[in-house]
Design an enzyme around this catalytic site. Structure first.
Site, PDB file in Angstrom:
ATOM      1  N   CYS A 180      -1.502  21.909 -56.312  1.00  0.00           N
ATOM      2  CA  CYS A 180      -1.999  22.470 -55.049  1.00  0.00           C
ATOM      3  C   CYS A 180      -2.200  23.996 -55.157  1.00  0.00           C
ATOM      4  O   CYS A 180      -3.090  24.431 -55.864  1.00  0.00           O
ATOM      5  CB  CYS A 180      -1.077  22.067 -53.896  1.00  0.00           C
ATOM      6  SG  CYS A 180      -1.867  22.237 -52.308  1.00  0.00           S
TER       7      CYS A 180
ATOM      8  N   HIS B 105      -0.363  16.084 -54.364  1.00  0.00           N
ATOM      9  CA  HIS B 105       1.072  16.231 -54.683  1.00  0.00           C
ATOM     10  C   HIS B 105       1.611  15.000 -55.407  1.00  0.00           C
ATOM     11  O   HIS B 105       1.866  13.978 -54.761  1.00  0.00           O
ATOM     12  CB  HIS B 105       1.860  16.466 -53.397  1.00  0.00           C
ATOM     13  CG  HIS B 105       1.609  17.810 -52.799  1.00  0.00           C
ATOM     14  ND1 HIS B 105       2.307  18.933 -53.169  1.00  0.00           N
ATOM     15  CD2 HIS B 105       0.692  18.216 -51.892  1.00  0.00           C
ATOM     16  CE1 HIS B 105       1.852  19.977 -52.519  1.00  0.00           C
ATOM     17  NE2 HIS B 105       0.865  19.578 -51.728  1.00  0.00           N
TER      18      HIS B 105
ATOM     19  N   GLU C 194       4.496  14.625 -56.542  1.00  0.00           N
ATOM     20  CA  GLU C 194       5.943  14.497 -56.332  1.00  0.00           C
ATOM     21  C   GLU C 194       6.319  13.681 -55.100  1.00  0.00           C
ATOM     22  O   GLU C 194       7.457  13.265 -54.966  1.00  0.00           O
ATOM     23  CB  GLU C 194       6.588  15.894 -56.254  1.00  0.00           C
ATOM     24  CG  GLU C 194       6.199  16.752 -55.052  1.00  0.00           C
ATOM     25  CD  GLU C 194       4.901  17.547 -55.234  1.00  0.00           C
ATOM     26  OE1 GLU C 194       4.080  17.143 -56.079  1.00  0.00           O
ATOM     27  OE2 GLU C 194       4.699  18.535 -54.508  1.00  0.00           O
TER      28      GLU C 194
ATOM     29  N   SER D  75      38.534  19.512 -50.929  1.00  0.00           N
ATOM     30  CA  SER D  75      38.307  19.302 -49.495  1.00  0.00           C
ATOM     31  C   SER D  75      38.344  17.825 -49.136  1.00  0.00           C
ATOM     32  O   SER D  75      38.279  17.470 -47.969  1.00  0.00           O
ATOM     33  CB  SER D  75      36.931  19.844 -49.136  1.00  0.00           C
ATOM     34  OG  SER D  75      35.935  19.019 -49.737  1.00  0.00           O
ATOM     35  N   GLY D  76      38.418  16.961 -50.149  1.00  0.00           N
ATOM     36  CA  GLY D  76      38.310  15.534 -49.874  1.00  0.00           C
ATOM     37  C   GLY D  76      36.866  15.071 -50.004  1.00  0.00           C
ATOM     38  O   GLY D  76      36.594  13.881 -50.021  1.00  0.00           O
TER      39      GLY D  76
ATOM     40  N   VAL E 262      32.849  14.915 -51.749  1.00  0.00           N
ATOM     41  CA  VAL E 262      32.335  14.481 -53.043  1.00  0.00           C
ATOM     42  C   VAL E 262      32.284  15.636 -54.057  1.00  0.00           C
ATOM     43  O   VAL E 262      32.764  15.508 -55.184  1.00  0.00           O
ATOM     44  CB  VAL E 262      30.888  13.916 -52.892  1.00  0.00           C
ATOM     45  CG1 VAL E 262      30.363  13.423 -54.221  1.00  0.00           C
ATOM     46  CG2 VAL E 262      30.849  12.825 -51.848  1.00  0.00           C
ATOM     47  N   ASP E 263      31.701  16.769 -53.638  1.00  0.00           N
ATOM     48  CA  ASP E 263      31.444  17.841 -54.604  1.00  0.00           C
ATOM     49  C   ASP E 263      32.727  18.398 -55.221  1.00  0.00           C
ATOM     50  O   ASP E 263      32.832  18.513 -56.444  1.00  0.00           O
ATOM     51  CB  ASP E 263      30.656  18.981 -53.948  1.00  0.00           C
ATOM     52  CG  ASP E 263      29.345  18.498 -53.352  1.00  0.00           C
ATOM     53  OD1 ASP E 263      28.899  17.399 -53.741  1.00  0.00           O
ATOM     54  OD2 ASP E 263      28.776  19.201 -52.508  1.00  0.00           O
ATOM     55  N   SER E 264      33.699  18.738 -54.358  1.00  0.00           N
ATOM     56  CA  SER E 264      34.900  19.350 -54.927  1.00  0.00           C
ATOM     57  C   SER E 264      35.669  18.322 -55.760  1.00  0.00           C
ATOM     58  O   SER E 264      36.277  18.671 -56.780  1.00  0.00           O
ATOM     59  CB  SER E 264      35.783  19.972 -53.842  1.00  0.00           C
ATOM     60  OG  SER E 264      36.282  19.000 -52.966  1.00  0.00           O
ATOM     61  N   SER E 265      35.607  17.051 -55.385  1.00  0.00           N
ATOM     62  CA  SER E 265      36.329  16.027 -56.158  1.00  0.00           C
ATOM     63  C   SER E 265      35.711  15.870 -57.546  1.00  0.00           C
ATOM     64  O   SER E 265      36.425  15.802 -58.557  1.00  0.00           O
ATOM     65  CB  SER E 265      36.293  14.675 -55.449  1.00  0.00           C
ATOM     66  OG  SER E 265      36.727  14.809 -54.128  1.00  0.00           O
TER      67      SER E 265
END
Ligand code: XMP
Length: 509
Positions: A79, A167, A169, A221-222, A224-227
């Protein structure tokens, strides 16, 4: 060395989607602002120029510096990217009479061109542009057209440049992934070796090198990311990782205990800190949402800092930052407002004087989940709904008391457990209950009551930036409402929030 594709971002709403698609092809890629192309080494196999909300005809059009790229590496302009390459080489781009948005079909395709290998004539593509390439520079060949757009695709043989007006994508471009595959794999020659397993292997090795024998502290924190960050670091440095999990008194019912237990089962070295009273004391009498957030952020830093200092010689603070946060902060549009106000503990590394390590900063959310799965983290942790840092504080409208927290915990528990037992939990992106600062009249037995109203909220979203309310079955809502009113003393009315974001937000505060 792992090969990669560089995406130069001109601010299109679809830029992250280009990256997602390239990664779906198991090829690693990075997004950089259009005016900050990184140093190119042998690992970079090709460059994609994104679309843009601006026009190449604007006085302040976005102009990249492609000197080290053109002629050295294959380039795909999408584009705006395609229009820029055409115009800057002497072509003509004009505002089109019929702005073309939505579905179109590639009526002509040069099927000999490698970009369109396996793509069928007539294939549906997605257009979203106000400008059109009217004339191509010398040496540019048309390789695709739609009914309304003659230059839907072009190719510059001597310089290995490809341009497409549509596009690839977005999902509406039916063979978009095939086109990206043709560019990334066949034209650029990327090896498709980017997978959760290869990410884990590479990252664990890097972390070992970087951290050596240093000690690292991480706030769990409980979520997903920090675990996932914790398990990855644990794999790399074992006992040198210490995790801290703070109970701010604003978590869900039983959350502190359950999460702490599950972390211990995973072999992590976790210290739980019960700071309920400290948070609730500092919050007493405060009703303004932003003030609540600030107080919670500050107290968290104090509690975390005090606990972290008990660990001798700690040098690093690990954070579960993921890729969208990193791109937001460098993208052409600057950091988004939402991200700023939600970044509750932004000042932590400075305050603690620690170096920061962010093992997930290259991953999108669903990649974090895939890595977590590969690391054998339990589906209960990986599938958890997002939960805001300030927790129930921003779901209790008005001031916060221990009694209100425990009332809301009961309501939230009934709702969330109900979603789980009815197999609705995984179909919902995020759900929770809100305690409203109003009382309403009701009747129980022969008694007239004057008690609290709670709202239930369940939304569908992919990133929290936009969301729609979930059409939960009436039967389910009816049962949950009865259960809440029967079991939770102090509540006599339940309402369901049917607002989308925008214009509403997910949280009420
Ligand atoms: P809104 O309410 O802005 O929420 O539509 C979007 C997403 O962000 C979460 N949220 C927060 N997360 N600290 C956080 O860590 C905050 O202060 C905060 N406020 C909202 C919200 O739960 C949703 O997932």
């Amino acid at each position: 060395m792992q090969n990669k594709i560089i995406i130069l971002d001109f601010g299109s709403q679809y830029t992250q989607l280009i990256a997602r698609r390239v990664r779906e092809l198991n090829v690693y890629c990075e997004i950089h602002p259009f005016n900050h192309a990184p140093e190119l080494d042998n690992s970079v196999k090709g460059v994609i120029l994104s679309g843009s909300p601006s026009s190449v005809r604007d006085e302040n059009a976005l102009v990249p510096n492609l000197t080290n790229i053109i002629g050295q590496l294959p380039v795909l302009g999408i584009c705006y990217g395609a229009q820029y390459l055409a115009q800057s080489n002497g072509g003509l781009v004009e505002a089109s009479n019929s702005r073309e948005y939505g579905r179109a079909n590639l009526e002509y395709i040069n099927s000999e061109n490698p970009l369109f290998a396996e793509v069928e004539a007539g294939s549906q593509v997605w257009m979203s542009h106000g400008d059109t390439i009217m004339e191509l520079p010398a040496g540019f060949e048309i390789i695709a057209s739609t009914r309304d757009v003659k230059v839907a695709g072009y190719f510059v043989p001597v310089r290995n440049i490809y341009g497409i007006q549509f596009h690839p994508e977005v999902y509406h471009t039916i063979q978009g992934l095939q086109i990206l595959n043709n560019f990334v794999v066949d034209i650029c020659g990327c090896i498709q070796d980017w997978s959760p397993a290869s990410f884990i292997e590479g990252t664990v090795e890097e972390l070992k090198q970087k951290l050596g024998n240093d000690k690292v502290v991480l706030g769990l924190s409980g979520g997903v990311d920090s675990s996932v960050a914790a398990v990855l670091l644990h794999k790399a440095i074992g006992a040198n990782l210490s995790c801290i999990f703070v109970d701010n008194g604003l978590l869900r019912k039983n959350e502190y205990h359950n999460v702490l237990e599950s972390y211990k089962h995973m072999g992590l070295n976790v210290v739980g800190v019960d700071a309920k009273d400290q948070f609730l004391n500092e919050l007493a009498g405060v009703s303004d949402p932003e003030t609540k957030r600030k107080i919670i952020g500050r107290v968290f830093i104090e509690v975390f800092d005090a606990e972290a200092h008990k660990i001798k010689d700690v040098k690093w603070l690990a954070q579960g930052t993921i890729y969208p946060d990193v791109i937001e902060s460098v993208s052409v549009n600057g950091p988004s407002v939402t991200i700023k106000s939600h970044h509750n503990v932004g000042g932590l590394p400075e305050k603690m004087n620690l170096k920061v390590v962010e093992p997930l900063k290259l991953l999108f959310k669903d990649e974090v989940r895939r890595v977590g799965k590969e690391l054998n983290i339990s589906p209960t942790i990986l599938g958890r709904h997002p939960f805001p840092g300030p927790g129930l504080a921003i779901r209790i409208l008005g001031d916060i008391t221990a009694a209100k927290v425990s009332l809301l915990q009961e309501v939230d528990y009934i709702f969330i457990e109900g979603l789980k037992s009815n197999n609705l939990y995984d179909q919902v992106w995020q759900a929770g209950a809100i305690l409203l600062p109003v009382q309403s009249v009701g009747v129980m037995g022969d008694e007239r009551t004057y008690e609290s109203v709670v709202a239930l909220r369940a939304v569908q979203s992919t990133d929290g930036m936009t969301a729609d309310w979930v059409h939960l079955p009436y039967e389910f809502l009816s049962r949950i409402s009865n259960e809440i009113i029967n079991k939770v003393r102090g509540v006599n009315r339940v309402v369901y929030d049917i607002s989308s974001k925008p214009p509403a937000t997910i949280e009420w505060e």
